[in-house]
Write an enzyme that holds these catalytic residues in place. Structure first.
Site, PDB file in Angstrom:
ATOM      1  N   GLN A 116      -1.301   7.258   5.902  1.00  0.00           N
ATOM      2  CA  GLN A 116      -0.593   8.081   4.908  1.00  0.00           C
ATOM      3  C   GLN A 116       0.721   8.550   5.512  1.00  0.00           C
ATOM      4  O   GLN A 116       0.932   9.733   5.790  1.00  0.00           O
ATOM      5  CB  GLN A 116      -1.488   9.263   4.471  1.00  0.00           C
ATOM      6  CG  GLN A 116      -2.755   8.849   3.735  1.00  0.00           C
ATOM      7  CD  GLN A 116      -2.464   8.082   2.429  1.00  0.00           C
ATOM      8  OE1 GLN A 116      -1.462   8.337   1.747  1.00  0.00           O
ATOM      9  NE2 GLN A 116      -3.341   7.145   2.075  1.00  0.00           N
ATOM     10  N   ASP A 120      -3.134   1.130  -5.618  1.00  0.00           N
ATOM     11  CA  ASP A 120      -2.085   1.645  -4.742  1.00  0.00           C
ATOM     12  C   ASP A 120      -0.942   2.230  -5.555  1.00  0.00           C
ATOM     13  O   ASP A 120      -0.202   1.505  -6.221  1.00  0.00           O
ATOM     14  CB  ASP A 120      -1.579   0.511  -3.837  1.00  0.00           C
ATOM     15  CG  ASP A 120      -0.636   1.030  -2.766  1.00  0.00           C
ATOM     16  OD1 ASP A 120      -0.549   2.272  -2.588  1.00  0.00           O
ATOM     17  OD2 ASP A 120       0.000   0.198  -2.102  1.00  0.00           O
ATOM     18  N   ASP A 158      -6.868  -4.663   2.250  1.00  0.00           N
ATOM     19  CA  ASP A 158      -6.126  -5.549   1.346  1.00  0.00           C
ATOM     20  C   ASP A 158      -4.903  -6.181   1.995  1.00  0.00           C
ATOM     21  O   ASP A 158      -4.267  -7.027   1.377  1.00  0.00           O
ATOM     22  CB  ASP A 158      -5.706  -4.800   0.068  1.00  0.00           C
ATOM     23  CG  ASP A 158      -4.679  -3.721   0.341  1.00  0.00           C
ATOM     24  OD1 ASP A 158      -4.839  -2.997   1.353  1.00  0.00           O
ATOM     25  OD2 ASP A 158      -3.712  -3.607  -0.431  1.00  0.00           O
ATOM     26  N   LYS A 165      -2.623   1.941  11.430  1.00  0.00           N
ATOM     27  CA  LYS A 165      -2.909   0.509  11.387  1.00  0.00           C
ATOM     28  C   LYS A 165      -1.592  -0.253  11.394  1.00  0.00           C
ATOM     29  O   LYS A 165      -0.661   0.194  10.726  1.00  0.00           O
ATOM     30  CB  LYS A 165      -3.715   0.163  10.111  1.00  0.00           C
ATOM     31  CG  LYS A 165      -5.127   0.757  10.086  1.00  0.00           C
ATOM     32  CD  LYS A 165      -5.846   0.470   8.767  1.00  0.00           C
ATOM     33  CE  LYS A 165      -5.355   1.374   7.650  1.00  0.00           C
ATOM     34  NZ  LYS A 165      -6.104   1.207   6.390  1.00  0.00           N
ATOM     35  N   TYR A 215       2.736   6.597  -1.962  1.00  0.00           N
ATOM     36  CA  TYR A 215       2.919   8.016  -1.607  1.00  0.00           C
ATOM     37  C   TYR A 215       2.395   8.948  -2.691  1.00  0.00           C
ATOM     38  O   TYR A 215       3.003   9.960  -3.012  1.00  0.00           O
ATOM     39  CB  TYR A 215       4.394   8.308  -1.294  1.00  0.00           C
ATOM     40  CG  TYR A 215       4.970   7.320  -0.310  1.00  0.00           C
ATOM     41  CD1 TYR A 215       4.409   7.183   0.958  1.00  0.00           C
ATOM     42  CD2 TYR A 215       6.040   6.499  -0.663  1.00  0.00           C
ATOM     43  CE1 TYR A 215       4.910   6.249   1.868  1.00  0.00           C
ATOM     44  CE2 TYR A 215       6.546   5.563   0.233  1.00  0.00           C
ATOM     45  CZ  TYR A 215       5.970   5.440   1.492  1.00  0.00           C
ATOM     46  OH  TYR A 215       6.467   4.513   2.375  1.00  0.00           O
ATOM     47  N   HIS A 221       1.038   9.772  10.538  1.00  0.00           N
ATOM     48  CA  HIS A 221       2.276   9.481  11.271  1.00  0.00           C
ATOM     49  C   HIS A 221       3.115   8.440  10.534  1.00  0.00           C
ATOM     50  O   HIS A 221       2.625   7.740   9.644  1.00  0.00           O
ATOM     51  CB  HIS A 221       1.942   8.945  12.668  1.00  0.00           C
ATOM     52  CG  HIS A 221       1.104   9.878  13.485  1.00  0.00           C
ATOM     53  ND1 HIS A 221      -0.212   9.639  13.785  1.00  0.00           N
ATOM     54  CD2 HIS A 221       1.405  11.081  14.030  1.00  0.00           C
ATOM     55  CE1 HIS A 221      -0.700  10.644  14.507  1.00  0.00           C
ATOM     56  NE2 HIS A 221       0.252  11.540  14.661  1.00  0.00           N
ATOM     57  N   ASP A 243      -5.815   2.699  -0.100  1.00  0.00           N
ATOM     58  CA  ASP A 243      -4.873   2.292  -1.151  1.00  0.00           C
ATOM     59  C   ASP A 243      -4.799   0.769  -1.282  1.00  0.00           C
ATOM     60  O   ASP A 243      -4.526   0.066  -0.317  1.00  0.00           O
ATOM     61  CB  ASP A 243      -3.476   2.851  -0.847  1.00  0.00           C
ATOM     62  CG  ASP A 243      -3.496   4.377  -0.759  1.00  0.00           C
ATOM     63  OD1 ASP A 243      -4.330   4.993  -1.450  1.00  0.00           O
ATOM     64  OD2 ASP A 243      -2.699   4.932   0.010  1.00  0.00           O
ATOM     65  N   ASP A 256     -10.283   0.420   3.776  1.00  0.00           N
ATOM     66  CA  ASP A 256      -8.933   0.907   3.556  1.00  0.00           C
ATOM     67  C   ASP A 256      -8.952   1.640   2.202  1.00  0.00           C
ATOM     68  O   ASP A 256      -9.824   1.392   1.368  1.00  0.00           O
ATOM     69  CB  ASP A 256      -7.975  -0.296   3.528  1.00  0.00           C
ATOM     70  CG  ASP A 256      -6.628   0.074   2.965  1.00  0.00           C
ATOM     71  OD1 ASP A 256      -6.012   1.002   3.505  1.00  0.00           O
ATOM     72  OD2 ASP A 256      -6.207  -0.561   1.974  1.00  0.00           O
TER      73      ASP A 256
HETATM   74 MG   LIG Z   1      -4.116  -0.940   1.561  1.00  0.00          MG
END
Ligand SMILES: [Mg+2]
Length: 512
Positions: free
Chosen positions: A390, A354, A460, A435, A357, A425, A348, A346
């Protein structure tokens, strides 16, 4: 009549790993007759070297349309571990529980109803064991073989009747197929499921395991299991007996008896008669004590005593030889299923800090250990890829180009990566890639040219783990302060990225 059927639908499948014995019909009939919610699927595995076509049994009405036969793939004949893997992998992915039954058991009359209660457990439980009873003859003492089978009743986590969560099987890659006989493959899986972060509990359902007929040499043939004990010690450490609640057997005594016999023969060949006599006496005393210990609790019939005397001579050398054979065969054995073909990270909160955006490459900062984790993988020759949601693009908060700029900064810091799979999306778009859906995992695996089953996902949050499981991949969760406590239940958890990668490489356990 039972109340459970009207409750929330219980979805489980039954997997039976063997075909060809007459007991299978009895097993299937008992399953069909049991009260309670029926299985959604019953998979019988034809593990014979030359599988036959069709179903070699009469399908009871209650199971009509639910029974399927699969082969264990390859040449077959690879044993119950490989057969059970073929079986549970053939079960529809939406069925969350797999109940393993052996072909020589009979489930109790209220088995399904009790199973429904057994499986009403929290997400931290990865497996629920059934209670196995072994009927013994009334009016006489049980034979050595009958006592051997009756030990199943007290054995932990035996797959004569054991329910596992599909997620637990996915995360452990199921049974270790190096166990080629019905011995220890169940204890091995139980230890690995617990290592992966799940609890195993006992349930209330009952299953009978009758003692089948066996010839007088069965106890000698069973000594092959000593090779599996050696593999268990290699994989789980010498204290595995305690952790799996298994019996250690008499192996020190058997080695001593065998050594006495060998010394005696050597001395005889060397013409050292006194030494030969001494060693022979040691062998005789050891063997006699072993035979007496086996004769004493049994029926003192001439036939049983003759069997015990003959097999007590044969067992110590057989056990010792199989231990040596196991030691040689498994000398380089590593953890099951071995190193993955690729690791999918993964982005972020896992590789980089993280920043919600974020479209600014200047704000990209590595997570602790990210550089070292990727160096370790690179050195091991295992490709790494990134799978990232995203949704900021769908939400209009950042552009696809900004995502690309951030990704290229990640690649400058940590890359190159073998593949990038990005979902732009939003949650309402109903896509198959975002996910916890499995699309990104599948896309990244395909881009690298490997199967999802051969990948490990490191993330995470719970949706990383869920995406991995939905695709059939194993996973490791590296929590951050944002990770919810509930997401840790039933997940393999590592304290940081380096620990996660060390687990992937088989060089370190993971805290669970
Ligand atoms: Mg993550």
């Amino acid at each position: 009549m039972n109340r459970v059927e009207s409750g929330p639908a219980l979805r489980y499948a039954v997997v039976i790993p063997t075909i060809g014995r007459s007991s299978l019909q009895t097993c299937v009939d008992a399953l069909a007759a049991a009260a309670g919610p029926p299985p959604r699927q019953v998979v019988v595995v034809d593990d014979r070297r030359t599988p036959a076509s069709g179903l070699p049994l009469a399908t009871p009405d209650a199971l009509r349309g639910l029974l399927a036969v699969v082969t264990s793939g390859g040449a077959g004949g690879r044993g119950p571990a490989a057969a059970r893997n073929a079986g549970w992998r053939a079960v529809s992915p939406e069925i969350p529980w797999i109940v393993f039954l052996d072909d020589d058991v009979e489930v109790g009359a209220d088995w399904g109803a009790l199973l429904a209660g057994d499986l009403a457990v929290g997400p931290e439980v990865g497996g629920v064991q059934g209670t196995v009873t072994v009927p013994l003859p009334a009016g006489r003492r049980p034979t050595d073989w009958e006592r051997n089978v009756s030990a199943l009743a007290g054995a932990r986590w035996i797959t004569a009747d054991m329910a596992y969560r599909r997620d637990a099987l996915t995360e452990t890659a199921g049974f270790d197929e190096r166990f080629t006989r019905a011995y220890r493959e169940d204890a091995d899986l139980a230890l690995r499921v617990r290592d992966a972060g799940w609890k195993l509990v006992r349930g209330t359902r009952r299953t009978r395991h009758p003692v089948r007929q066996a010839d007088r040499w069965i106890s000698v043939r069973l000594q092959k299991g000593n090779a599996d004990d050696v593999l268990m010690a290699r994989l789980h450490g010498r204290d595995w007996y305690e952790r799996a609640d298994a019996s250690r057997g008499r192996r020190t005594g058997q080695a001593a008896i065998t050594a006495s016999a060998a010394l005696g023969l050597l001395a005889l060949v060397a013409g050292r008669r006194r030494w030969a006599a001494l060693a022979a006496a040691g062998w005789l005393v050891g063997t006699a004590r072993f035979a007496v210990a086996r004769i004493r609790p049994g029926p003192r019939t001439a036939s049983e005593i003759a069997t015990m005397l003959a097999t007590s001579v044969a067992i110590p050398p057989a056990a010792t030889l199989h231990r040596v054979r196991g030691w040689w065969r498994h000398r380089g054995a590593g953890s099951w299923p071995g190193r993955p073909a690729a690791v999918l990270f993964d982005r972020d909160g896992t590789l980089i800090v993280d920043v919600p955006y974020n479209g600014d490459r200047e704000q990209v900062a590595m997570m602790p250990g990210a550089g070292e984790a990727l160096r370790l993988l690179h050195a091991a020759g295992i490709p790494a890829a990134v799978i990232t949601n995203q949704s900021g693009v769908a939400r209009g908060l950042l552009t696809a180009q900004q995502v690309g700029e951030v990704n290229s900064r990640v690649e400058e810091l940590l890359g190159p990566f073998a593949a990038w799979a990005v979902c732009t999306h939003g949650p309402a778009d109903g896509c198959r890639c975002r996910k916890p859906a499995p699309g990104l995992v599948r896309a990244a695996a395909e881009a690298i040219g490997v199967t999802p089953q051969a990948c490990v996902v490191i993330g995470d949050i719970g949706s990383d783990v869920a995406a991995a499981r939905a695709a059939g991949s194993r996973s490791v969760l590296v929590p951050t302060p944002e990770t919810l406590v509930g997401e840790l239940a039933g997940a393999r958890v590592a304290t940081d990225l380096v620990a996660a990668v060390r687990w992937v490489l088989g060089t370190e356990g993971v805290r669970s």
